[in-house]
Design an enzyme around this catalytic site. Structure first.
Site, PDB file in Angstrom:
ATOM      1  N   GLU B  69       0.922  -1.112   0.060  1.00  0.00           N
ATOM      2  CA  GLU B  69      -0.106   0.102  -0.121  1.00  0.00           C
ATOM      3  C   GLU B  69       0.833   1.415  -0.016  1.00  0.00           C
ATOM      4  O   GLU B  69       0.448   2.253  -0.383  1.00  0.00           O
ATOM      5  CB  GLU B  69      -1.072   0.040   1.231  1.00  0.00           C
ATOM      6  CG  GLU B  69      -1.980  -1.050   1.036  1.00  0.00           C
ATOM      7  CD  GLU B  69      -1.760  -2.324   1.474  1.00  0.00           C
ATOM      8  OE1 GLU B  69      -0.503  -2.589   1.916  1.00  0.00           O
ATOM      9  OE2 GLU B  69      -2.503  -3.216   1.485  1.00  0.00           O
ATOM     10  N   PHE B 131     -11.248  -7.797  13.782  1.00  0.00           N
ATOM     11  CA  PHE B 131     -10.344  -8.404  13.075  1.00  0.00           C
ATOM     12  C   PHE B 131      -9.783  -7.305  11.953  1.00  0.00           C
ATOM     13  O   PHE B 131     -10.811  -6.615  11.331  1.00  0.00           O
ATOM     14  CB  PHE B 131     -10.613  -9.608  12.123  1.00  0.00           C
ATOM     15  CG  PHE B 131      -9.441 -10.027  11.320  1.00  0.00           C
ATOM     16  CD1 PHE B 131      -8.289 -10.421  11.768  1.00  0.00           C
ATOM     17  CD2 PHE B 131      -9.779 -10.065   9.850  1.00  0.00           C
ATOM     18  CE1 PHE B 131      -7.274 -10.767  10.830  1.00  0.00           C
ATOM     19  CE2 PHE B 131      -8.491 -10.404   8.974  1.00  0.00           C
ATOM     20  CZ  PHE B 131      -7.398 -10.928   9.474  1.00  0.00           C
ATOM     21  N   GLN B 132      -8.619  -6.907  11.810  1.00  0.00           N
ATOM     22  CA  GLN B 132      -8.182  -5.616  11.049  1.00  0.00           C
ATOM     23  C   GLN B 132      -8.954  -4.402  11.086  1.00  0.00           C
ATOM     24  O   GLN B 132      -8.919  -3.694  10.124  1.00  0.00           O
ATOM     25  CB  GLN B 132      -8.407  -6.089   9.600  1.00  0.00           C
ATOM     26  CG  GLN B 132      -7.349  -7.417   9.153  1.00  0.00           C
ATOM     27  CD  GLN B 132      -6.986  -7.601   7.927  1.00  0.00           C
ATOM     28  OE1 GLN B 132      -7.986  -7.239   7.100  1.00  0.00           O
ATOM     29  NE2 GLN B 132      -5.991  -8.043   7.530  1.00  0.00           N
ATOM     30  N   LYS B 181     -17.756  -1.667   5.934  1.00  0.00           N
ATOM     31  CA  LYS B 181     -18.118  -2.615   5.097  1.00  0.00           C
ATOM     32  C   LYS B 181     -19.621  -2.719   4.718  1.00  0.00           C
ATOM     33  O   LYS B 181     -20.002  -2.619   3.826  1.00  0.00           O
ATOM     34  CB  LYS B 181     -17.711  -3.899   5.654  1.00  0.00           C
ATOM     35  CG  LYS B 181     -17.676  -4.918   4.642  1.00  0.00           C
ATOM     36  CD  LYS B 181     -16.963  -6.238   4.604  1.00  0.00           C
ATOM     37  CE  LYS B 181     -16.968  -7.330   3.832  1.00  0.00           C
ATOM     38  NZ  LYS B 181     -16.097  -8.578   4.041  1.00  0.00           N
ATOM     39  N   MET B 495      24.308   9.472   2.082  1.00  0.00           N
ATOM     40  CA  MET B 495      24.021  10.881   2.714  1.00  0.00           C
ATOM     41  C   MET B 495      24.273  10.777   4.209  1.00  0.00           C
ATOM     42  O   MET B 495      24.915  11.618   4.854  1.00  0.00           O
ATOM     43  CB  MET B 495      22.773  11.424   2.327  1.00  0.00           C
ATOM     44  CG  MET B 495      22.465  12.982   2.769  1.00  0.00           C
ATOM     45  SD  MET B 495      23.464  13.879   2.299  1.00  0.00           S
ATOM     46  CE  MET B 495      22.689  14.432   0.900  1.00  0.00           C
TER      47      MET B 495
HETATM   48  C1  LIG Z   1      12.375   6.023   5.179  1.00  0.00           C
HETATM   49  C2  LIG Z   1      13.684   6.461   5.619  1.00  0.00           C
HETATM   50  N1  LIG Z   1      14.564   6.028   6.289  1.00  0.00           N
HETATM   51  C3  LIG Z   1      15.714   6.630   6.723  1.00  0.00           C
HETATM   52  C4  LIG Z   1      16.044   7.867   6.016  1.00  0.00           C
HETATM   53  C5  LIG Z   1      17.194   8.579   6.540  1.00  0.00           C
HETATM   54  N2  LIG Z   1      18.210   8.704   5.398  1.00  0.00           N
HETATM   55  C6  LIG Z   1      18.445   9.809   4.609  1.00  0.00           C
HETATM   56  S1  LIG Z   1      19.386   9.646   3.292  1.00  0.00           S
HETATM   57  C7  LIG Z   1      19.732   8.180   3.694  1.00  0.00           C
HETATM   58  C8  LIG Z   1      20.846   7.438   2.940  1.00  0.00           C
HETATM   59  C9  LIG Z   1      20.186   7.002   1.419  1.00  0.00           C
HETATM   60  O1  LIG Z   1      21.070   6.242   0.967  1.00  0.00           O
HETATM   61  P1  LIG Z   1      21.029   5.748  -0.472  1.00  0.00           P
HETATM   62  O2  LIG Z   1      19.590   5.334  -0.615  1.00  0.00           O
HETATM   63  O3  LIG Z   1      22.060   4.785  -0.711  1.00  0.00           O
HETATM   64  O4  LIG Z   1      21.238   6.938  -1.491  1.00  0.00           O
HETATM   65  P2  LIG Z   1      22.525   8.060  -1.326  1.00  0.00           P
HETATM   66  O5  LIG Z   1      22.677   8.821  -0.366  1.00  0.00           O
HETATM   67  O6  LIG Z   1      23.737   6.883  -1.091  1.00  0.00           O
HETATM   68  O7  LIG Z   1      22.573   8.431  -2.682  1.00  0.00           O
HETATM   69  C10 LIG Z   1      19.016   7.600   4.723  1.00  0.00           C
HETATM   70  C11 LIG Z   1      19.224   6.466   5.592  1.00  0.00           C
HETATM   71  C12 LIG Z   1      15.102   8.261   5.272  1.00  0.00           C
HETATM   72  N3  LIG Z   1      15.278   9.545   4.782  1.00  0.00           N
HETATM   73  N4  LIG Z   1      14.034   7.834   5.045  1.00  0.00           N
END
Ligand SMILES: Cc1ncc(C[n+]2csc(CCOP(=O)(O)OP(=O)(O)O)c2C)c(N)n1
Lengths: 195, 580
Positions: B69, B131-132, B181, B495
């Site tokens: 979803e 349920f759900q 429902k 990042m």
């Molecule tokens: C759902 C979620 N979990 C954690 C984060 C924190 N976060 C921001 S950037 C990042 C790293 C992303 O890594 P990647 O997808 O390999 O992209 P890159 O930065 O290497 O281009 C994380 C873990 C987030 N933004 N969203």
């Protein structure tokens, strides 16, 4: 400077709205001192009365966030000088104490308390007033065995308000009318209340 | 009741036309009346009557079966952002509904019009931990513009009309309608569908006040160094033309937030680049040097402003926004111009003097030259053995010519793409800006392609984010939707690694992330794929991906420890932007 503000919100009667309004405060870790919902002077329109202690800037932003909710028509905020307000308090005291000690009765009378229920075992008194007054009476009664105490939320009337009837008619227009000054906070940033 | 008063029911059908239909059918009729053609969704127990009704509507409503979803709602968001229409997603109760929450939050903060329909247990079971059963209304209240639970089929037409009106009007946003429902199954006297165009308690557009337009124009005319910063309001307001006229007449240099990106073509001479944490040097530094800052349809997010108490303190601020609560929220406006910028910008344009402001614009160019020397050139034309993300984007630009819809996930690749990708037309940059939702890009790209089938859609994703919603490859397999998936693999959660390197003494804590064999994986889903490591393969590989007649996955292995610069470190002012 932080001070007490009373926020008056005119709304539709919608089930989820209380949560939406409450989370505007809780999300920002702002404590609601008092919250009351009731009908208003306009038919079918509800009125929330919310008391918080905050700076005017914060209150203004909160009012904007509240007004952003789909079911909210208007949110006003006022400091204590701009409103007339009351709170109701109930005190349950053992009847024996009242009967024995004339002093208690005199105290109650001095504080403007009125007996609502008189029974063999207890008497329920009521006061209407401001928080400081009810708080004082609680302290006074404590030594005599106050069984139960409860105080209502604040209800407030805005001194300058001309009521919501006219405003509601404007809202009912499909096209907002010219006189509906939506930009009033920019317009009169100093003057807190405008309607 | 609010519904009865809110929607004006004009000319009800004559008595003879009143038919008994089920709530489910009324729902689908409502969607058709609202011009919906595509629904993203996933069935389950509590929404089965709606799916049963859908069985008979397959020639009018195209339902895309997603794999989760969250994928469904991100696809609806991508659809909304590429098409400018309302995205629609279906989910069942309980886990189906809770899986929507991330997407709702994302759509809320990025002002994306979405209508989510969730099934709910029978009304008589509400509150029994059936349920759900989940309290989806209360769970989603903070992340929806509006939500409502329907327990009686007779409410469906009016509530749906309200839902679509609220989702798309004013500052758009997500609306969730939860339907029990019994209401889906219930027969009721259906007397047709009336669109909603007024709700008495809801003012989507504030009234425009001429005085503020005049005040704003006076400030701009008196300014020596005016600077325009713009956000998604320009795109959502369909006001690209009005915006361009405004900056062209005033000779106003303009810079964008990542949600405003693509509203102004990359090549426009007044386009000064990107704002914020990884934005361009000039726009950030000169924010703290301009004398009048004109913000159009943007909300001064902290990633844009950096430290607020050192943000544009020298400037008078003009803020144009449709949402009154945004004005003065983060940055105090000298003049707040409430209203839809499609209407306010032309009024402002009329009153401003025609100017060219060459010397001021030259300041941006000077900063640009410095950034080019220090950062950009090496990023786009590296002499390192390993590839950079920037050179991948530069190559892609050459192939796309700036005509593609670019969907990005979250992280370094997102910042690099926003910085360097070319755009010729609006509604072409789709990214999770406000929420920063990893896993957004793949499903959003699928939705974007359904929303703009004539355009090429390229999803640019990191090796972390792609693994969050990988299951949507199944949606591509089944629908044969043509999306290009470009994975920029740096073998790290890049990042986060960058921050650990710069601010946590290079203590790389759980950012080293392994990847599957993406080529094999894609092939398992019937998607053509390739993986490259060296520069000499890059152009051909990108070109092959771009021109392939079906979906294509390309993994490009890039430098592991490259960083995105410039950077405004958290807690610093925009003028303290670091070039390295
Ligand atoms: C759902 C979620 N979990 C954690 C984060 C924190 N976060 C921001 S950037 C990042 C790293 C992303 O890594 P990647 O997808 O390999 O992209 P890159 O930065 O290497 O281009 C994380 C873990 C987030 N933004 N969203």
């Amino acid at each position: 400077m932080k001070q007490e503000y009373t926020i008056t919100v005119y709304t539709e009667n919608h089930i989820g709205l209380l949560v939406r309004i409450a989370t505007i405060f809780s999300r920002r870790k702002i404590n609601i001192e008092s919250l009351n919902t009731s009908p208003s002077e306009a038919e079918g329109i509800h009125r929330f009365t919310i008391v918080i202690v905050e700076t005017e800037e914060v209150v203004r932003k909160l009012a904007r966030q509240i007004e952003k909710q789909v079911e909210v028509l208007k949110a006003y905020y006022n400091n204590n000088e701009e409103i007339i307000w009351q709170e109701l308090a109930l005190y349950k005291v053992p009847t024996a104490q009242i009967a024995e000690k004339v002093k208690v009765e005199r105290l109650l009378r001095e504080h403007g308390a009125r007996a609502v229920v008189i029974r063999n075992d207890y008497v329920v008194f009521e006061t209407v007033g401001h928080r400081e007054e009810t708080d004082r009476l609680v302290q006074v009664l404590a030594p005599y065995g106050l069984i139960e105490f409860v105080r209502s939320a604040r209800v407030a009337i805005i001194k300058e308000s001309r009521g919501f009837h006219e405003k509601l008619r404007e809202f009912e227009q499909a096209e907002p009318m010219g006189e509906l000054i939506e930009n009033e906070f920019l317009n009169q940033q100093k003057e807190i209340f405008s309607m | 009741m609010a519904i009865a008063t809110a929607t004006q029911v004009s000319n009800p059908l004559p008595q003879a036309d009143i038919a008994n239909i089920t709530g489910s059918k009324a729902l689908l009729e409502a969607l058709i009346a609202e011009g919906v053609e595509t629904i993203f969704g996933y069935p389950g127990g509590a929404i089965m009557p709606i799916y049963d009704a859908l069985y008979d509507y397959h020639d009018q409503l195209k339902h895309i079966l997603v794999r989760h979803e969250q994928g469904g709602i991100h696809a609806a968001q991508g659809f909304a952002r590429s098409s400018g229409k309302v995205g629609v997603v279906f989910a069942t109760s309980g886990p189906g509904a809770t899986n929507l929450v991330t997407g709702l939050a994302d759509a809320m903060i990025d002002s994306t019009p979405v209508v989510a329909i969730t099934g709910q247990v029978y009304a008589h079971l509400l509150g029994t931990d059936a349920f759900q059963e989940t309290d989806v209304i209360n769970i989603t209240s903070p992340v929806t513009k509006w939500n409502y639970q329907i327990t009686d089929a007779a409410e469906i037409p009016a509530v749906l009309a309200k839902a679509f009106y609220i989702a798309r009007s004013g500052r758009p946003g997500p609306v969730l309608i939860d339907i029990t429902k019994n209401a889906q199954l219930q027969l009721f006297a259906y007397s047709g569908y009336q669109k909603c165009n007024h709700i008495r308690s809801y003012r989507p557009k504030p009234i425009i006040r001429k005085e503020y337009i005049e005040e704003a124009a006076n400030l701009i005319n008196a300014a020596e160094k005016p600077f325009v910063i713009f956000g998604q309001g320009v795109i959502l307001g369909n006001a690209e033309k009005e915006f361009t006229n405004f900056i062209e007449k005033g000779g106003l240099p303009a810079a964008w937030t990542i949600l405003g990106l693509s509203a102004l073509p990359t090549d426009h001479p007044l386009n000064m680049g990107m704002l914020g944490m990884h934005g361009n040097y000039g726009p950030n530094v000169l924010t703290n040097d301009c004398d009048v800052l004109i913000a159009v349809g943007m909300r001064f997010d902290d990633r844009v402003t950096g430290r607020l108490d050192k943000y544009a303190k020298q400037a008078k601020v003009i803020h144009l926004d449709i949402d009154p609560s945004e004005i003065d929220k983060n940055v105090k406006a000298t003049v707040g111009v409430w209203g839809d910028c499609k209407e306010t910008l032309p009024l402002l344009t009329q009153l401003i003097e025609s100017k060219s402001r060459t010397a001021w614009i030259q300041r941006f160019k000077d900063h640009d030259a410095e950034e080019n020397k220090e950062v950009i050139f090496a990023e786009l034309h590296p002499d390192t053995p390993v590839m950079t993300m920037g050179e991948v984007i530069r190559n892609l630009n050459e192939i796309s010519g700036g005509d593609a819809i670019i969907v990005t996930d979250v992280g370094q690749h997102q910042m690099v793409t926003c910085r360097y990708a070319r755009f010729n037309q609006s509604n072409s940059n789709i990214t999770s800006g406000g929420l920063g939702t990893m896993g957004f890009a793949l499903p959003a790209a699928i939705g974007a392609k359904f929303g703009a089938p004539e355009r090429t859609v390229v999803a640019i994703i990191g090796d972390g984010g792609v693994q969050m919603t990988l299951q949507e490859l199944g949606t591509i397999l089944q629908t044969e939707v043509n999306v290009k998936i470009l994975i920029l693999n740096n073998h790290f959660l890049g990042m986060v690694r960058q921050w650990q390197q710069l601010f946590h003494d290079k203590r790389y804590s759980f950012v080293d992330i392994a990847s599957p064999d993406y080529v094999k994986l894609a092939e398992a889903y019937g998607i053509a794929a390739a993986s490259i490591e060296s520069r000499d393969q890059l152009n051909d590989a990108l070109s092959k991906m771009y021109h392939h007649d079906r979906s294509y996955l390309l993994e490009v292995n890039v430098g592991k420890e490259n960083n995105v610069f410039p950077m405004v470190p958290q807690g610093c002012s925009v003028s303290e932007i670091r070039l390295k």
